[in-house]
Design a protein around this motif. Structure first.
Motif, PDB file in Angstrom:
ATOM      1  N   SER A   9       0.827  -1.214   0.000  1.00 36.09           N
ATOM      2  CA  SER A   9       0.000   0.000   0.000  1.00 36.09           C
ATOM      3  C   SER A   9       0.861   1.265   0.000  1.00 36.09           C
ATOM      4  CB  SER A   9      -0.960  -0.002   1.188  1.00 36.09           C
ATOM      5  OG  SER A   9      -0.277  -0.238   2.398  1.00 36.09           O
ATOM      6  N   LEU A  16      -6.153   2.361   2.619  1.00 36.47           N
ATOM      7  CA  LEU A  16      -5.957   1.112   3.358  1.00 36.47           C
ATOM      8  C   LEU A  16      -7.004   0.970   4.452  1.00 36.47           C
ATOM      9  CD1 LEU A  16      -4.348  -1.446   4.025  1.00 36.47           C
ATOM     10  CD2 LEU A  16      -2.812  -0.009   5.392  1.00 36.47           C
ATOM     11  N   HIS A  32      -1.458  -7.937   6.151  1.00 37.12           N
ATOM     12  CA  HIS A  32      -0.770  -7.022   5.237  1.00 37.12           C
ATOM     13  C   HIS A  32       0.607  -7.609   4.971  1.00 37.12           C
ATOM     14  CE1 HIS A  32       1.017  -3.550   3.371  1.00 37.12           C
ATOM     15  NE2 HIS A  32      -0.124  -2.871   3.471  1.00 37.12           N
ATOM     16  N   SER A  36       3.828  -1.409   3.794  1.00 27.76           N
ATOM     17  CA  SER A  36       2.782  -0.465   4.180  1.00 27.76           C
ATOM     18  C   SER A  36       3.378   0.937   4.275  1.00 27.76           C
ATOM     19  CB  SER A  36       2.165  -0.844   5.528  1.00 27.76           C
ATOM     20  OG  SER A  36       3.103  -0.659   6.583  1.00 27.76           O
ATOM     21  N   LEU A  45      -3.678   0.384  10.463  1.00 29.71           N
ATOM     22  CA  LEU A  45      -3.193  -0.973  10.732  1.00 29.71           C
ATOM     23  C   LEU A  45      -3.767  -1.584  12.004  1.00 29.71           C
ATOM     24  CD1 LEU A  45       0.558  -0.580   9.730  1.00 29.71           C
ATOM     25  CD2 LEU A  45      -1.317  -1.582   8.383  1.00 29.71           C
ATOM     26  N   VAL A  50       0.884  -7.629  10.248  1.00 31.98           N
ATOM     27  CA  VAL A  50       1.723  -6.976   9.245  1.00 31.98           C
ATOM     28  C   VAL A  50       3.142  -7.534   9.297  1.00 31.98           C
ATOM     29  CG1 VAL A  50       2.557  -4.746   8.383  1.00 31.98           C
ATOM     30  CG2 VAL A  50       0.394  -4.855   9.638  1.00 31.98           C
TER      31      VAL A  50
END
Length: 169
Positions: A9, A16, A32, A36, A45, A50
């Motif tokens: 992203s 997002l 994710h 990011s 988030l 992630v």
């Protein structure tokens, strides 16, 4: 098991967050796959698993994670450490080592999914800088007792009709 999978992203926060919020209450896990370019405490988030991509700096995220959701083992890495732009062979070895059912990765910005040796590999593409079809994508992976379905969506939530894949478990 139902998972929202996003990658690459590259600093987009509002976009997002819109995608994450769209599915937050209907998925079991949000993933994710790196790049990011956000800090761990960024609102976009919240509640998202992630990993660190090659454009993520600092120590906010791990290079790889493994999560188990409803008896499904999900391995997540960005892919840059496994040279996924050239080949997926090193990634497949690592996913097998981790005994994953599903392996999620990014880095190439190319939306794809395939099965090899009983493991389903998913690259959701990029919601900001897509390669290949040039469609900004993410995906939903849904696994039942007898099949796994991976459905790709455009950034705005429209299903990509020619990118719906079913795998027998």
């Amino acid at each position: 098991m139902k998972a929202l999978i996003i990658s690459d992203s590259h600093g987009w926060q509002r976009e997002l967050k819109e995608i994450v919020d769209r599915y937050r209450t209907e998925v079991d896990i949000i993933i994710h796959c790196g790049d990011s370019e956000l800090d761990r405490d960024n609102e976009a988030l919240t509640g998202v698993k992630v990993v660190k991509g090659n454009c993520d700096f600092g120590d906010d995220f791990e290079e790889e994670i493994i999560e188990t959701v409803e008896a499904t083992s999900i391995y997540v890495t960005h892919g840059h450490l496994y040279n996924v732009k050239m080949t997926t062979v090193p990634l497949t070895y690592r996913a097998e080592e981790k005994q994953a059912d599903i392996a999620c990765f990014g880095h190439s910005h190319i939306a794809t999914t395939f099965e090899q040796n009983g493991i389903i590999y998913i690259n959701p593409g990029s919601i900001k800088l897509p390669m290949g079809k040039r469609i900004r994508t993410y995906c939903i992976c849904e696994r039942t007792d007898d099949k796994t379905t991976v459905t790709f969506f455009e950034k705005d939530g429209v299903r990509v009709e020619d990118m719906i894949y079913e795998f027998t478990v």
